[in-house]
Design a protein around this motif. Structure first.
Motif, short mmCIF file in Angstrom:
data_model
loop_
_atom_site.label_atom_id
_atom_site.label_comp_id
_atom_site.label_asym_id
_atom_site.label_seq_id
_atom_site.Cartn_x
_atom_site.Cartn_y
_atom_site.Cartn_z
N PHE A 229 -3.91 10.10 0.09
CA PHE A 229 -3.19 9.49 -1.15
C PHE A 229 -4.22 8.49 -1.68
O PHE A 229 -4.50 8.47 -3.26
N LEU A 230 -5.01 7.68 -0.85
CA LEU A 230 -5.70 6.52 -1.31
C LEU A 230 -7.26 6.73 -1.16
O LEU A 230 -7.88 5.62 -1.31
N GLY A 231 -7.67 7.88 -0.66
CA GLY A 231 -9.18 8.03 -0.14
C GLY A 231 -9.40 7.20 0.76
O GLY A 231 -8.78 6.83 2.06
N SER A 232 -10.73 6.78 1.05
CA SER A 232 -11.41 6.17 2.19
C SER A 232 -10.47 4.96 2.27
O SER A 232 -10.54 4.31 3.64
N SER A 233 -10.18 4.40 1.43
CA SER A 233 -9.35 2.89 1.65
C SER A 233 -8.20 3.02 2.37
O SER A 233 -7.61 1.95 3.08
N LEU B 92 2.47 5.97 -7.53
CA LEU B 92 1.48 6.81 -8.07
C LEU B 92 1.65 8.31 -7.97
O LEU B 92 1.05 9.27 -8.42
N ASN B 93 2.67 8.67 -6.77
CA ASN B 93 2.83 10.34 -6.68
C ASN B 93 4.45 10.34 -6.67
O ASN B 93 4.89 11.09 -5.78
N ALA B 94 5.04 9.77 -7.55
CA ALA B 94 6.52 9.74 -7.74
C ALA B 94 7.00 11.18 -7.97
O ALA B 94 8.38 11.10 -7.31
N GLU B 95 6.19 12.25 -8.16
CA GLU B 95 6.99 13.44 -8.66
C GLU B 95 6.99 14.23 -7.16
O GLU B 95 7.98 15.11 -7.02
N ALA C 79 0.57 -1.08 0.20
CA ALA C 79 0.09 0.18 0.25
C ALA C 79 0.89 1.19 -0.14
O ALA C 79 0.68 2.30 -0.71
N GLY C 80 2.00 1.17 0.64
CA GLY C 80 2.76 2.21 0.66
C GLY C 80 3.43 2.60 -0.53
O GLY C 80 3.61 3.70 -1.02
N LEU C 81 3.99 1.22 -1.11
CA LEU C 81 4.66 1.54 -2.22
C LEU C 81 3.58 2.19 -3.54
O LEU C 81 4.11 2.98 -4.45
N ILE C 82 2.37 1.95 -3.28
CA ILE C 82 1.24 2.42 -4.23
C ILE C 82 1.25 3.74 -4.32
O ILE C 82 1.33 4.46 -5.47
N ILE C 83 1.25 4.32 -2.96
CA ILE C 83 1.48 5.80 -2.75
C ILE C 83 2.55 6.55 -3.30
O ILE C 83 2.59 7.65 -4.12
N VAL D 239 6.10 12.40 4.86
CA VAL D 239 7.00 13.61 4.33
C VAL D 239 6.26 14.15 3.23
O VAL D 239 5.97 15.31 2.97
N MET D 240 5.83 13.19 2.09
CA MET D 240 5.19 13.61 1.08
C MET D 240 3.68 14.16 1.22
O MET D 240 3.25 15.29 0.54
N GLY D 241 3.09 13.57 2.22
CA GLY D 241 1.77 14.12 2.56
C GLY D 241 1.81 15.74 3.17
O GLY D 241 0.60 16.18 3.10
N ASP D 242 2.76 15.91 3.95
CA ASP D 242 2.80 17.16 4.43
C ASP D 242 1.99 17.59 5.66
O ASP D 242 1.50 18.62 5.79
N LEU D 243 1.37 16.59 6.14
CA LEU D 243 0.44 16.75 7.24
C LEU D 243 1.00 16.77 8.60
O LEU D 243 0.37 17.18 9.38
N TYR D 244 2.04 16.59 8.64
CA TYR D 244 2.78 16.52 9.92
C TYR D 244 2.91 17.78 10.89
O TYR D 244 3.17 17.93 12.06
#
Length: 450
Positions: free
Chosen positions: A337-341, A227-230, A220-224, A315-320
């Motif tokens: 990144f993944l919605g409700s799932s 999908l957000n490689a940039e 799941a973490g790798l999918i994030i 760190v990518m999410g920047d919510l910390y």
């Protein structure tokens, strides 16, 4: 009382212990010539090969011993601990978790090599080993062995039991509205079914259960990340720059970055605490060094792989920078990144991680307990009591238990680190002996001999 326990916990886990933990790893790394990097490829191959040692003395395979140790360490620290480190220390804390893991691999190697060398066979024909035995038989300091066993036996009921079952109950209630009154007995029953058969059943269950559990969360973490490689390059750059500046979090300081990175790194992989070598001692192996190489991969998998996935995503999410704490921060990031799932994935991960910790720590606690009270019936009494406490933990308020368990967990490290430093010469001797064996095995393979 809670304030007093909190102050004691902060003192036990203060800079002196963290310096001792990391310093021991650095010292062993120097004495072993950076062995954890030089032999990491071989160690990983040895850990996951199907051709496991079946002829040597021991109760479980290399792989089962590794999975049992991973079961105990891959837990709330990988989700909650990393989030706490990033929230309080900033992104740079992830870098210091990596550094802790790098040197912690040498510590874990030394723990395992001593555990196998000084292990004994009990009245039931099972292997018993760990810090209790190398402190008594190697260092000749039984009082330190007793202290370690006492701290370990108490810590198992807290950090390895009630804290984990409480986390499972809380996660299931918040996400799926399942009452702790139902979670408690079900979790206790599942625990009893696994641990009643001892290390051989624990080894089989964890060998099946832990890889699936880890791959689910890591996937799941790798999918994030994919999908957000940039976002990845900037996140990695921030982790490295903040590690030496401490400016990413408001009011941040470099000392806080290092402290939280080291503290949560140790909390996650338990290098130096003396828990994992208890599982290593049960492995079937011809040389202590061979199992020690397998054991050190636990730190690599736990911190370098699983904790990194969580840390980079955070760190990518920047919510910390907000008000979110612990599992809420990780859950919100995955949801971003993944919605409700995302929340469901984190909850399932937390449930399975915590349950695996309960299983792994049940074995550690039992060995510490039976070292103190050597009676054949004690292990069965312990297993029944351990399962009952799982139930209690799921339906209790645990602030005080958390604090006491944290203290006991930290105190375990002190006699263990004394043993590692005092027996470092033995570690080096056994390593040199095993490296000669590896050299001979390689020459035979090259020459075509079997």
């Amino acid at each position: 009382m809670e304030n007093l326990i909190s102050e004691i916990s902060s003192f036990v886990w203060g800079p002196p212990l963290l310096v001792l933990l990391v310093g021991t790893g650095i010292y062993l790394t120097i004495r072993l010539g950076l062995l954890q990097l030089r032999l990491l490829p071989y160690s990983l191959k040895l850990a996951f090969t199907r051709n496991q040692d079946k002829k040597s003395e021991g109760d479980i395979s290399h792989f089962q011993a590794l999975m049992t140790a991973l079961a105990a360490t891959v837990g709330t620290g990988n989700i909650v601990g990393v989030a706490t480190a990033v929230m309080l220390g900033g992104p740079g804390a992830v870098f210091w978790m990596w550094m802790t893991a790098l040197f912690g691999m040498a510590t874990k190697y030394a723990e395992a090599i001593l555990a196998v060398k000084y292990r004994v066979k009990n009245a039931d024909g099972e292997m018993s080993g760990g810090p209790m035995y190398y402190l008594e038989k190697g260092l000749k300091q039984k009082w330190l062995a007793i202290l370690f066993a006492l701290f370990g036996a108490v810590a198992a009921f807290g950090i390895g039991n009630m804290v984990q079952s409480n986390s499972v109950a809380g996660a299931l209630e918040s996400t799926f509205s399942i009452s702790p009154l139902l979670t408690g007995p079900v979790l206790a029953l599942l625990t009893a079914l696994v641990i009643i058969g001892g290390i051989k059943i624990i080894g089989k269950v964890t060998a099946f259960f832990v890889p699936i559990m880890a791959l689910f969360y890591v996937g799941a973490g790798l999918i994030i990340i994919i999908l957000n490689a940039e976002l990845v390059p900037n996140a990695i750059a921030l982790i490295f720059t903040d590690a030496f500046t401490g400016q990413a979090v408001a009011g941040g300081a470099l000392g806080a970055v290092i402290r939280w990175g080291v503290a949560r790194g140790v909390f996650s992989n338990e290098a130096g605490l003396g828990s994992a070598p208890i599982a290593a001692a049960a492995a079937k192996t011809d040389y202590p060094g061979r199992q020690a190489l397998v054991s050190m991969t636990q730190v690599f998998i736990d911190t370098i792989i699983i904790c990194s996935i969580t840390g980079i995503a955070l760190v990518m999410g920047d919510l910390y920078k907000g008000d979110l704490e612990g599992s809420e921060l990780t859950t919100s990031t995955f949801e971003l990144f993944l919605g409700s799932s995302g929340s469901i994935i984190v909850t399932i991960g937390l449930v399975f991680f915590a349950f695996s910790t309960i299983i792994g720590w049940s074995y550690y606690g039992e060995k510490c307990f039976t070292y103190l009270i050597n009676h054949p019936a004690m292990k069965y009494l312990y297993r029944a009591l351990f399962a009952l406490v799982v139930w209690i933990g799921a339906v209790s308020t645990l602030e005080t238990v958390w604090g006491i368990a944290d203290i006991m967990n930290g105190l375990m490290a002190i006699p263990n680190l004394i043993g590692l430093l005092g027996l470092s010469g033995v570690v080096v001797y056994e390593t040199k002996k095993f490296l000669e064996v590896l050299k001979e095995e390689k020459e035979k393979k090259l020459s075509g001999q079997t």
